[in-house]
Write a protein that holds these residues in place. Structure first.
Motif, PDB file in Angstrom:
ATOM      1  N   PHE A 136      -1.054   2.593   8.070  1.00 60.68           N
ATOM      2  CA  PHE A 136      -2.082   2.222   9.031  1.00 60.68           C
ATOM      3  C   PHE A 136      -2.323   0.708   8.967  1.00 60.68           C
ATOM      4  O   PHE A 136      -1.382  -0.059   8.933  1.00 60.68           O
ATOM      5  N   TYR A 137      -3.584   0.275   8.894  1.00 57.71           N
ATOM      6  CA  TYR A 137      -3.865  -1.149   9.033  1.00 57.71           C
ATOM      7  C   TYR A 137      -3.580  -1.877   7.720  1.00 57.71           C
ATOM      8  O   TYR A 137      -4.270  -1.693   6.717  1.00 57.71           O
ATOM      9  N   GLN A 138      -2.533  -2.693   7.721  1.00 57.79           N
ATOM     10  CA  GLN A 138      -2.145  -3.454   6.522  1.00 57.79           C
ATOM     11  C   GLN A 138      -1.437  -4.752   6.937  1.00 57.79           C
ATOM     12  O   GLN A 138      -0.213  -4.845   6.835  1.00 57.79           O
ATOM     13  N   PRO A 139      -2.175  -5.732   7.397  1.00 57.71           N
ATOM     14  CA  PRO A 139      -1.563  -7.004   7.795  1.00 57.71           C
ATOM     15  C   PRO A 139      -0.695  -7.614   6.699  1.00 57.71           C
ATOM     16  O   PRO A 139       0.248  -8.352   6.994  1.00 57.71           O
ATOM     17  N   MET A 140      -1.010  -7.305   5.445  1.00 57.46           N
ATOM     18  CA  MET A 140      -0.236  -7.877   4.347  1.00 57.46           C
ATOM     19  C   MET A 140       1.220  -7.407   4.354  1.00 57.46           C
ATOM     20  O   MET A 140       2.103  -8.061   3.781  1.00 57.46           O
ATOM     21  N   ALA A 141       1.493  -6.281   5.023  1.00 56.24           N
ATOM     22  CA  ALA A 141       2.862  -5.773   5.066  1.00 56.24           C
ATOM     23  C   ALA A 141       3.815  -6.762   5.722  1.00 56.24           C
ATOM     24  O   ALA A 141       4.979  -6.877   5.328  1.00 56.24           O
ATOM     25  N   ALA A 142       3.333  -7.495   6.718  1.00 50.16           N
ATOM     26  CA  ALA A 142       4.184  -8.490   7.386  1.00 50.16           C
ATOM     27  C   ALA A 142       4.572  -9.606   6.428  1.00 50.16           C
ATOM     28  O   ALA A 142       5.711 -10.096   6.456  1.00 50.16           O
ATOM     29  N   LEU A 217       7.604   6.310   4.042  1.00 50.01           N
ATOM     30  CA  LEU A 217       6.647   6.439   5.150  1.00 50.01           C
ATOM     31  C   LEU A 217       5.850   5.161   5.381  1.00 50.01           C
ATOM     32  O   LEU A 217       5.196   5.020   6.414  1.00 50.01           O
ATOM     33  N   SER A 218       5.894   4.229   4.438  1.00 54.14           N
ATOM     34  CA  SER A 218       5.152   2.968   4.594  1.00 54.14           C
ATOM     35  C   SER A 218       5.887   1.976   5.487  1.00 54.14           C
ATOM     36  O   SER A 218       5.329   0.949   5.871  1.00 54.14           O
ATOM     37  N   GLN A 219       7.134   2.271   5.811  1.00 56.95           N
ATOM     38  CA  GLN A 219       7.954   1.312   6.562  1.00 56.95           C
ATOM     39  C   GLN A 219       7.803   1.527   8.065  1.00 56.95           C
ATOM     40  O   GLN A 219       8.007   2.645   8.574  1.00 56.95           O
ATOM     41  N   GLY A 220       7.452   0.455   8.754  1.00 49.34           N
ATOM     42  CA  GLY A 220       7.364   0.496  10.211  1.00 49.34           C
ATOM     43  C   GLY A 220       6.466   1.616  10.703  1.00 49.34           C
ATOM     44  O   GLY A 220       5.333   1.772  10.253  1.00 49.34           O
ATOM     45  N   ARG A 221       6.996   2.446  11.602  1.00 56.47           N
ATOM     46  CA  ARG A 221       6.239   3.544  12.180  1.00 56.47           C
ATOM     47  C   ARG A 221       6.749   4.909  11.694  1.00 56.47           C
ATOM     48  O   ARG A 221       6.578   5.939  12.378  1.00 56.47           O
ATOM     49  N   LYS A 222       7.359   4.931  10.517  1.00 59.86           N
ATOM     50  CA  LYS A 222       7.925   6.182  10.010  1.00 59.86           C
ATOM     51  C   LYS A 222       6.852   7.244   9.769  1.00 59.86           C
ATOM     52  O   LYS A 222       7.104   8.445   9.955  1.00 59.86           O
ATOM     53  N   PHE A 223       5.670   6.825   9.323  1.00 60.97           N
ATOM     54  CA  PHE A 223       4.596   7.799   9.116  1.00 60.97           C
ATOM     55  C   PHE A 223       4.217   8.459  10.443  1.00 60.97           C
ATOM     56  O   PHE A 223       4.068   9.685  10.520  1.00 60.97           O
ATOM     57  N   THR A 225       5.982   8.836  13.123  1.00 63.64           N
ATOM     58  CA  THR A 225       7.066   9.704  13.588  1.00 63.64           C
ATOM     59  C   THR A 225       7.069  11.030  12.834  1.00 63.64           C
ATOM     60  O   THR A 225       7.188  12.109  13.431  1.00 63.64           O
ATOM     61  N   ALA A 226       6.942  10.940  11.502  1.00 66.12           N
ATOM     62  CA  ALA A 226       6.933  12.163  10.693  1.00 66.12           C
ATOM     63  C   ALA A 226       5.740  13.047  11.049  1.00 66.12           C
ATOM     64  O   ALA A 226       5.868  14.280  11.126  1.00 66.12           O
ATOM     65  N   ARG A 227       4.587  12.440  11.273  1.00 67.67           N
ATOM     66  CA  ARG A 227       3.388  13.210  11.641  1.00 67.67           C
ATOM     67  C   ARG A 227       3.569  13.882  12.998  1.00 67.67           C
ATOM     68  O   ARG A 227       3.193  15.047  13.183  1.00 67.67           O
ATOM     69  N   ALA A 228       4.135  13.150  13.950  1.00 72.60           N
ATOM     70  CA  ALA A 228       4.336  13.696  15.295  1.00 72.60           C
ATOM     71  C   ALA A 228       5.323  14.855  15.290  1.00 72.60           C
ATOM     72  O   ALA A 228       5.259  15.744  16.168  1.00 72.60           O
ATOM     73  N   ASN A 229       6.226  14.902  14.325  1.00 77.47           N
ATOM     74  CA  ASN A 229       7.229  15.964  14.263  1.00 77.47           C
ATOM     75  C   ASN A 229       6.714  17.238  13.597  1.00 77.47           C
ATOM     76  O   ASN A 229       7.418  18.262  13.588  1.00 77.47           O
ATOM     77  N   LEU A 230       5.517  17.188  13.035  1.00 76.19           N
ATOM     78  CA  LEU A 230       4.952  18.381  12.417  1.00 76.19           C
ATOM     79  C   LEU A 230       4.489  19.369  13.487  1.00 76.19           C
ATOM     80  O   LEU A 230       4.045  18.966  14.572  1.00 76.19           O
ATOM     81  N   PRO A 231       4.540  20.673  13.195  1.00 73.85           N
ATOM     82  CA  PRO A 231       3.946  21.654  14.105  1.00 73.85           C
ATOM     83  C   PRO A 231       2.454  21.371  14.267  1.00 73.85           C
ATOM     84  O   PRO A 231       1.779  21.016  13.294  1.00 73.85           O
ATOM     85  N   ILE A 232       1.943  21.530  15.467  1.00 72.02           N
ATOM     86  CA  ILE A 232       0.564  21.197  15.743  1.00 72.02           C
ATOM     87  C   ILE A 232      -0.400  22.022  14.879  1.00 72.02           C
ATOM     88  O   ILE A 232      -1.451  21.544  14.455  1.00 72.02           O
ATOM     89  N   GLU A 233      -0.046  23.294  14.592  1.00 71.86           N
ATOM     90  CA  GLU A 233      -0.912  24.130  13.766  1.00 71.86           C
ATOM     91  C   GLU A 233      -0.990  23.615  12.330  1.00 71.86           C
ATOM     92  O   GLU A 233      -2.020  23.747  11.674  1.00 71.86           O
ATOM     93  N   THR A 234       0.122  23.048  11.853  1.00 69.21           N
ATOM     94  CA  THR A 234       0.103  22.452  10.509  1.00 69.21           C
ATOM     95  C   THR A 234      -0.886  21.296  10.462  1.00 69.21           C
ATOM     96  O   THR A 234      -1.681  21.165   9.513  1.00 69.21           O
ATOM     97  N   ARG A 235      -0.875  20.487  11.494  1.00 68.41           N
ATOM     98  CA  ARG A 235      -1.793  19.351  11.546  1.00 68.41           C
ATOM     99  C   ARG A 235      -3.237  19.809  11.676  1.00 68.41           C
ATOM    100  O   ARG A 235      -4.133  19.258  11.024  1.00 68.41           O
ATOM    101  N   ARG A 236      -3.460  20.808  12.530  1.00 63.33           N
ATOM    102  CA  ARG A 236      -4.832  21.291  12.722  1.00 63.33           C
ATOM    103  C   ARG A 236      -5.407  21.876  11.441  1.00 63.33           C
ATOM    104  O   ARG A 236      -6.559  21.647  11.103  1.00 63.33           O
ATOM    105  N   LYS A 237      -4.572  22.641  10.746  1.00 64.42           N
ATOM    106  CA  LYS A 237      -5.043  23.249   9.501  1.00 64.42           C
ATOM    107  C   LYS A 237      -5.353  22.189   8.454  1.00 64.42           C
ATOM    108  O   LYS A 237      -6.381  22.256   7.761  1.00 64.42           O
ATOM    109  N   ALA A 238      -4.480  21.204   8.319  1.00 62.38           N
ATOM    110  CA  ALA A 238      -4.703  20.140   7.327  1.00 62.38           C
ATOM    111  C   ALA A 238      -5.963  19.352   7.647  1.00 62.38           C
ATOM    112  O   ALA A 238      -6.764  19.026   6.744  1.00 62.38           O
TER     113      ALA A 238
END
Length: 364
Positions: A136-142, A217-223, A225-238
């Motif tokens: 998420f928000y981490q300007p220091m990553a640049a 998952l800390s690199q670029g937008r990998k987190f 992408t991985a979150r978007a690929n999860l089943p929606i019910e998995t996300r809702r439950k979590a």
């Protein structure tokens, strides 16, 4: 006139003069009754001045805050504490809400306590490389990507973590402070009440999303992408599990109590208290939340927190801080949205309305 008659007249005049002349050097004391003071009104009681006591809450303010809370959709917590007057009001003030980046406050305090004890220095250097990045928000990553690694002082990281809400800076401070256990130990020892600190940004955010953390998952937008690929019910439950018992949960009442203690200098040394408050006055995040309703001429220091969004539901949309009036009166304020379907402008208007009401009733 005979001589005898002249003597008699002279004798009487002398007696009369001696009776009325004051003795030299003595004040004249009048036995005349004083004129009675004229009453301001004809037997009417003195007029009442409409100036509320600073030591008790104005009922009109209490009603207005209740109306704001009642009309807002979702799980909302509001707490206000008069630091100088001692009164407090709140709605769902004792329930746990997701803190998100509000919890950066406790990392900073736990670390500054170690500074006060001489175990840590503000000038300590901390190296941050690719394995230390979060999400998420981490300007220091640049900077890390550009240079391979960076070295920052504790003071610089405090500024980045609090004023800029940089997640990587905060996790670096967390490690230097001794980890989550050290932060939770600080909270317990100080008796701050219903406040928990979670496992840090990487583990907490991946758990909320329904993911298992790995450093890639800390690199670029990998987190994302991985979150978007999860089943929606998995996300809702979590997300539902997180909201039911936030791992970083805190009550609005406990937070304003901690801010009250901070303002009074009861948590840290005078130098550390002043340092922390000065950084919080420079907070850049959330300029349209609580801060936008603070009256002109007042000082405001604060920390925001923003959670993940799933569909129409936003979680952990928060702002907490201390308002200081021109006369020196101070108020600790916390507005925390556990979950809501309200738009961002509506959330901001709620927060602005709370601080605006405090300022208005303070001036009455």
């Amino acid at each position: 006139m005979t001589f005898v008659r002249f003597i008699i007249i002279l004798f009487c005049v002398s007696i009369a003069t001696g009776c009325v002349a004051p003795s030299q050097g003595r004040p004249v004391v009048s036995n005349e009754p004083r004129e009675p003071q004229r009453p301001r009104y004809d037997n009417a009681p003195p007029a009442k001045v409409n100036t509320p006591s600073r030591n008790r809450v104005d009922p009109a303010l209490e009603r207005e805050i209740a109306d704001l809370w009642r009309s807002f959709p979702g799980k909302t917590g509001i707490a206000i504490k008069s630091i100088n007057g001692g009164w407090s009001i709140g709605h769902r003030a004792d329930e746990n809400f997701p803190q998100q980046s509000v919890s950066k406050l406790w990392v900073a305090m736990a670390l500054l306590e170690k500074v006060d004890q001489g175990r840590v220095s503000l000038s300590d250097s901390i190296q941050i490389g690719p394995d230390d990045l979060t999400l998420f928000y981490q300007p220091m990553a640049a900077e890390v990507k550009r240079n391979g690694s960076v070295i920052k002082s504790v003071y610089t990281l405090l500024e980045r973590a609090l004023a800029y809400s940089d997640n990587t800076a905060n996790d670096a401070l967390l490690r230097h402070a001794g980890g989550p256990d050290a932060v939770n130990d600080f909270i317990r020892r100080q008796g701050l009440g219903k406040i928990k600190f979670g496992p840090g940004e990487r583990l907490m955010q991946s758990q909320i999303a329904g993911l298992k953390w790995n450093q890639n998952l800390s690199q670029g937008r990998k987190f994302y992408t991985a979150r978007a690929n999860l089943p929606i019910e998995t996300r809702r439950k979590a997300l539902a599990n997180y909201l039911a018992d936030p791992i970083d949960g805190a009550s609005p009442g406990a937070i304003v109590g901690a801010l009250d203690q901070l303002a009074r200098g009861e948590l840290l040394s005078p130098n550390s208290t002043q340092l922390l408050q000065s950084i919080l006055k420079r907070t850049r995040s959330g300029p349209n939340r609580l801060k936008a309703g603070v009256p002109a001429g007042w000082e405001f220091l604060h920390k925001t927190g923003t959670g993940q969004v799933l569909g129409a539901v936003s979680t952990g949309y928060n702002d907490v801080g201390i308002m200081t009036a021109p006369d020196g009166s101070r108020y600790a304020v916390a507005v925390m949205l556990g979950d809501t379907t309200a738009s961002i402008p509506e959330r901001m208007r709620l927060m602005q309305s709370v601080t605006r009401a405090i300022g208005r009733y303070h001036r009455r």
